[in-house]
Motif scaffolding. Structure first.
Motif, mmCIF file in Angstrom:
data_model
loop_
_atom_site.group_PDB
_atom_site.id
_atom_site.type_symbol
_atom_site.label_atom_id
_atom_site.label_comp_id
_atom_site.label_asym_id
_atom_site.label_seq_id
_atom_site.Cartn_x
_atom_site.Cartn_y
_atom_site.Cartn_z
ATOM 1 N N GLN A 150 0.833 -1.201 0.000
ATOM 2 C CA GLN A 150 0.000 0.000 0.000
ATOM 3 C C GLN A 150 0.867 1.250 0.000
ATOM 4 O O GLN A 150 2.022 1.226 0.465
ATOM 5 C CB GLN A 150 -0.912 0.008 1.216
ATOM 6 C CG GLN A 150 -2.040 -1.007 1.157
ATOM 7 C CD GLN A 150 -3.054 -0.812 2.276
ATOM 8 O OE1 GLN A 150 -2.708 -0.336 3.364
ATOM 9 N NE2 GLN A 150 -4.298 -1.178 2.010
ATOM 10 N N ALA A 151 0.313 2.319 -0.502
ATOM 11 C CA ALA A 151 1.022 3.598 -0.485
ATOM 12 C C ALA A 151 1.435 3.940 0.942
ATOM 13 O O ALA A 151 0.668 3.745 1.881
ATOM 14 C CB ALA A 151 0.137 4.693 -1.069
ATOM 15 N N LYS A 154 4.975 5.296 -3.214
ATOM 16 C CA LYS A 154 3.873 5.988 -3.872
ATOM 17 C C LYS A 154 3.382 5.141 -5.048
ATOM 18 O O LYS A 154 4.160 4.349 -5.602
ATOM 19 C CB LYS A 154 4.346 7.347 -4.388
ATOM 20 C CG LYS A 154 4.971 8.240 -3.330
ATOM 21 C CD LYS A 154 5.513 9.509 -3.969
ATOM 22 C CE LYS A 154 6.168 10.412 -2.939
ATOM 23 N NZ LYS A 154 6.707 11.656 -3.557
ATOM 24 N N PRO A 155 2.143 5.337 -5.473
ATOM 25 C CA PRO A 155 1.663 4.588 -6.643
ATOM 26 C C PRO A 155 2.545 4.781 -7.871
ATOM 27 O O PRO A 155 2.705 3.852 -8.673
ATOM 28 C CB PRO A 155 0.261 5.159 -6.855
ATOM 29 C CG PRO A 155 -0.178 5.562 -5.495
ATOM 30 C CD PRO A 155 1.070 6.089 -4.821
ATOM 31 N N GLU A 156 3.145 5.942 -8.002
ATOM 32 C CA GLU A 156 4.009 6.200 -9.157
ATOM 33 C C GLU A 156 5.339 5.451 -9.099
ATOM 34 O O GLU A 156 6.115 5.488 -10.046
ATOM 35 C CB GLU A 156 4.261 7.703 -9.342
ATOM 36 C CG GLU A 156 4.738 8.416 -8.103
ATOM 37 C CD GLU A 156 3.596 9.100 -7.353
ATOM 38 O OE1 GLU A 156 2.497 8.472 -7.203
ATOM 39 O OE2 GLU A 156 3.788 10.245 -6.909
ATOM 40 N N THR A 198 5.297 2.265 -8.901
ATOM 41 C CA THR A 198 4.953 0.984 -9.511
ATOM 42 C C THR A 198 5.730 0.782 -10.806
ATOM 43 O O THR A 198 5.691 1.628 -11.696
ATOM 44 C CB THR A 198 3.439 0.916 -9.794
ATOM 45 O OG1 THR A 198 2.733 0.938 -8.552
ATOM 46 C CG2 THR A 198 3.083 -0.349 -10.559
ATOM 47 N N THR A 207 4.494 -3.190 -7.033
ATOM 48 C CA THR A 207 3.194 -2.574 -7.260
ATOM 49 C C THR A 207 2.752 -1.870 -5.987
ATOM 50 O O THR A 207 2.699 -2.496 -4.927
ATOM 51 C CB THR A 207 2.139 -3.614 -7.672
ATOM 52 O OG1 THR A 207 2.588 -4.310 -8.837
ATOM 53 C CG2 THR A 207 0.804 -2.939 -7.971
ATOM 54 N N VAL A 208 2.465 -0.578 -6.110
ATOM 55 C CA VAL A 208 2.041 0.228 -4.969
ATOM 56 C C VAL A 208 0.597 0.641 -5.193
ATOM 57 O O VAL A 208 0.298 1.335 -6.171
ATOM 58 C CB VAL A 208 2.938 1.458 -4.781
ATOM 59 C CG1 VAL A 208 2.537 2.214 -3.516
ATOM 60 C CG2 VAL A 208 4.407 1.046 -4.723
ATOM 61 N N SER A 209 -0.268 0.212 -4.310
ATOM 62 C CA SER A 209 -1.690 0.539 -4.435
ATOM 63 C C SER A 209 -2.016 1.806 -3.651
ATOM 64 O O SER A 209 -1.417 2.090 -2.616
ATOM 65 C CB SER A 209 -2.541 -0.617 -3.927
ATOM 66 O OG SER A 209 -2.311 -0.828 -2.554
ATOM 67 N N SER A 210 -2.994 2.544 -4.155
ATOM 68 C CA SER A 210 -3.373 3.816 -3.514
ATOM 69 C C SER A 210 -4.465 3.622 -2.484
ATOM 70 O O SER A 210 -5.031 2.557 -2.354
ATOM 71 C CB SER A 210 -3.837 4.808 -4.576
ATOM 72 O OG SER A 210 -4.907 4.262 -5.298
#
Length: 126
Positions: free
Chosen positions: A13-14, A87-89, A91, A123-126
């Motif tokens: 997770q973020a 952060k999601p970015e 990913t 993979t970073v989820s928001s």
């Protein structure tokens, strides 16, 4: 035969953290600079961080400075990337790479790297 075993990727997770490892064999690890690069879907591969052969010099992309830390253990032929405050970015598929010609200062340029790992997904989820 040069070989890299990358590990530590996954889904987070973020705001979370991950630690990537890249265990190397088939070349004199302690004589090479090591770098981490990443490629997000639909984007070109980009520089993330690099460390010189002795571990005394590190470089970071502006986008990860203050959040990511590169380190190495020459006794274990392994380079690490500690990633905090993800952060999601962030990913992307993350690749480790080895450079002989820039071993003293660690290049940011992909073309300076001789050997590449197969990549590990982050993979970073928001």
């Amino acid at each position: 035969q040069v070989r890299f075993v990358e590990s530590g990727g996954g889904l987070v997770q973020a705001g979370g953290s991950l630690r990537l490892s890249c265990a190397s064999s088939g070349f004199t690890f302690s004589s090479y600079a090591m770098g981490w690069f990443r490629q997000a879907p639909g984007k070109e591969r980009e520089f993330v961080a690099a460390i010189n052969y002795s571990g005394t010099s590190q470089k970071y992309a502006d986008s990860v400075k203050g959040r990511f830390t590169i380190s190495r253990d020459n006794a274990k032929n392994t380079v690490y990337l500690q990633m905090n405050s993800l952060k999601p970015e962030d990913t992307a598929v993350y690749y480790c790479a080895a450079s002989w010609s820039t071993r003293f200062y660690a290049s940011l340029r992909q073309s300076d790297y001789d050997y590449w790992g197969q990549g590990t997904q982050v993979t970073v989820s928001s």
